[in-house]
Write an enzyme that holds these catalytic residues in place. Structure first.
Site, short mmCIF file in Angstrom:
data_model
loop_
_atom_site.label_atom_id
_atom_site.label_comp_id
_atom_site.label_asym_id
_atom_site.label_seq_id
_atom_site.Cartn_x
_atom_site.Cartn_y
_atom_site.Cartn_z
N CYS A 163 0.85 -1.20 0.00
CA CYS A 163 0.00 0.00 0.00
C CYS A 163 0.89 1.26 0.00
CB CYS A 163 -0.91 -0.02 1.22
SG CYS A 163 -1.94 1.47 1.37
N CYS A 190 0.29 3.47 3.09
CA CYS A 190 0.87 2.86 4.29
C CYS A 190 2.38 3.12 4.36
CB CYS A 190 0.58 1.38 4.31
SG CYS A 190 -1.18 0.96 4.42
#
Length: 304
Positions: free
Chosen positions: A19, A22
């Protein structure tokens, strides 16, 4: 990380290595985690790829995801993943204004526990699929066929287990009770058959009565027609007789001219002759009788 009840707040960060958001939040979260002891909170970090069960329990649909827990009550933090915002969320107790996750959405509920099991199973299947295709080099379609066959076998096995469990817990009825139930079933069937027969007999009786009534009505109509025919015949006979009488009276009324100037001697032989002429002609009577007979036969044919 395991959430537990207590006076100390707990903060959870869910992420995935692939991600991009993230990856940008990791550094901010590491700074926040270092100050956890100063903030008197427990900080945790979970990789949803490695721990799919926790992802299902918290029903993580977007990444990154932040959760706060206090006294067994869970809340989701929806602010930016920046160190200052996370710190103010704890110090200023902004979490108190956030609606907690209750009911079936709560991670401690039975629904979310089942969801965690499903996610954990799906994660294991995904890891096994990667092992077949990446490590062993098996084609992807072979892996899919394997999982399909395994699903069918597992379903049949679970069905067999359920049948065995039902047989173990099934309590058969005593013999005399089963016999009574069979007798009751037979008696009910016999009673139903009798009811059907009675209904059919009642229908037949009603049909016979209707037929009898119709026959009686037909006979009465025939009798009425016969009476009407007889009355018509009598009227015709009376009319014929009246006609014959009229003809006779007309014959008697007609006489020779100058009858008043004739002497009695001449009148007497003439009256004798008229008396002879007044007698009905047998030919005329036969014609009248034949016409009457023909009309009677016609009326009799109509009555039949």
């Amino acid at each position: 990380m395991c959430f537990s009840r207590g006076h100390k707040s707990q903060q959870l960060y869910s992420y995935a290595p692939w991600c991009p958001s993230c990856q940008q939040t990791d550094s901010e979260w590491e700074t926040f985690a270092k100050n956890g002891e100063m903030l008197q909170i427990s900080v945790g970090k979970v990789d949803v790829i490695q721990e799919p069960g926790l992802s299902g329990r918290f029903f993580v649909t977007t990444l990154p995801a932040f959760f706060h827990a206090k006294d067994g009550i869970f809340r989701r933090y929806r602010g930016p993943g920046i160190f200052e915002d996370l710190q103010n969320y704890i110090l200023e107790k902004k979490w108190q204004s956030v609606e907690p996750l209750t009911g079936w959405k709560s991670p401690a509920s039975l629904t979310m526990s089942g969801m965690a099991g499903l996610f954990s199973i799906s994660g294991k299947i995904w890891h096994l699929h990667n092992y077949f295709t990446v490590t062993l080099g098996i084609p992807a379609w072979c892996s899919y066929v394997f999982f399909v066959i395994a699903t069918l076998v597992f379903g049949l096995f679970m069905g067999l287990v359920l049948v065995v469990i039902s047989e173990c817990f099934y309590v058969p009825l005593p013999r005399h009770l089963s016999e009574r139930s069979e007798q009751n079933g037979r008696s009910e069937e016999a009673h139903r058959a009798e009811q059907l027969q009675d209904a059919e007999e009642e229908k037949d009786d009603s049909n016979e009565e209707e037929n009898k009534d119709s026959l009686v009505d037909d006979e009465e109509e025939k009798e009425d027609l016969g009476d009407e025919d007889e009355a018509e015949e009598e009227e015709e006979e009376d009319n014929l007789a009246a006609g014959v009488d009229e003809e006779r009276s007309e014959a008697n009324d007609q006489g020779p001219p100058g009858e008043d100037s004739v002497t009695r001697e001449e009148v007497e032989p003439e009256e004798a002759e008229e008396g002879v002429s007044e007698k009905p002609c047998p030919a005329d009577t036969e014609v009248v009788e034949d016409s009457l007979r023909q009309r009677k036969s016609q009326h009799a044919d109509k009555g039949l």
